[in-house]
Write a protein that holds these residues in place. Structure first.
Motif: not given
Length: 121
Positions: A49-63, A83-92
């Motif tokens: 859902v959130c990784g469609t723009d490929r500019i902003s990272p997809v954030l997962i808050d684990i605080s 996700a990286q294969r499709y150019g999407v960054r996932v950031v914790l």
């Protein structure tokens, strides 16, 4: 922070909160082998859902995650690599010391990007 859209429990200690106005998946409680099925579904849905723009990272808050085992971290690492294969960054975001320690012990720190925290003045 925006209004809460919905909350889905993973198990008695963990939940996923979808927050309006901010594309952040919020995880809380203890993430372990018992919650990996729900965790996998939630993380992949969030990336889709959130990784469609490929500019902003997809954030997962684990605080709010108190403890995590290697199985749960492998789920996040696998989703991040896919996700990286499709150019999407996932950031914790907000990894507590225990979670950081487990990332280093399992060597998954090489596969999972952590959000940089500002150094206090």
């Amino acid at each position: 922070m925006g209004a809460r859209q919905s909350t889905r429990p993973l198990d008695e200690h963990s939940r996923i909160e979808y927050v309006l106005g901010e594309p952040v998946l919020v995880l809380a409680g203890d993430l372990d082998v018992r919650s990996t099925g729900e965790l996998r579904a939630a993380v992949h849905d969030h990336i889709r859902v959130c990784g469609t723009d490929r500019i902003s990272p997809v954030l997962i808050d684990i605080s709010a995650v108190g403890s995590v085992d290697a199985t749960a971290l492998k789920v996040i690492a696998a989703a991040s690599r896919q996700a990286q294969r499709y150019g999407v960054r996932v950031v914790l975001r907000g990894a507590q010391p225990a979670v950081r320690r487990m990332l280093h012990l399992t060597r998954l720190i090489r596969l999972i990007e952590l959000e940089r925290e500002p150094i206090p003045a």
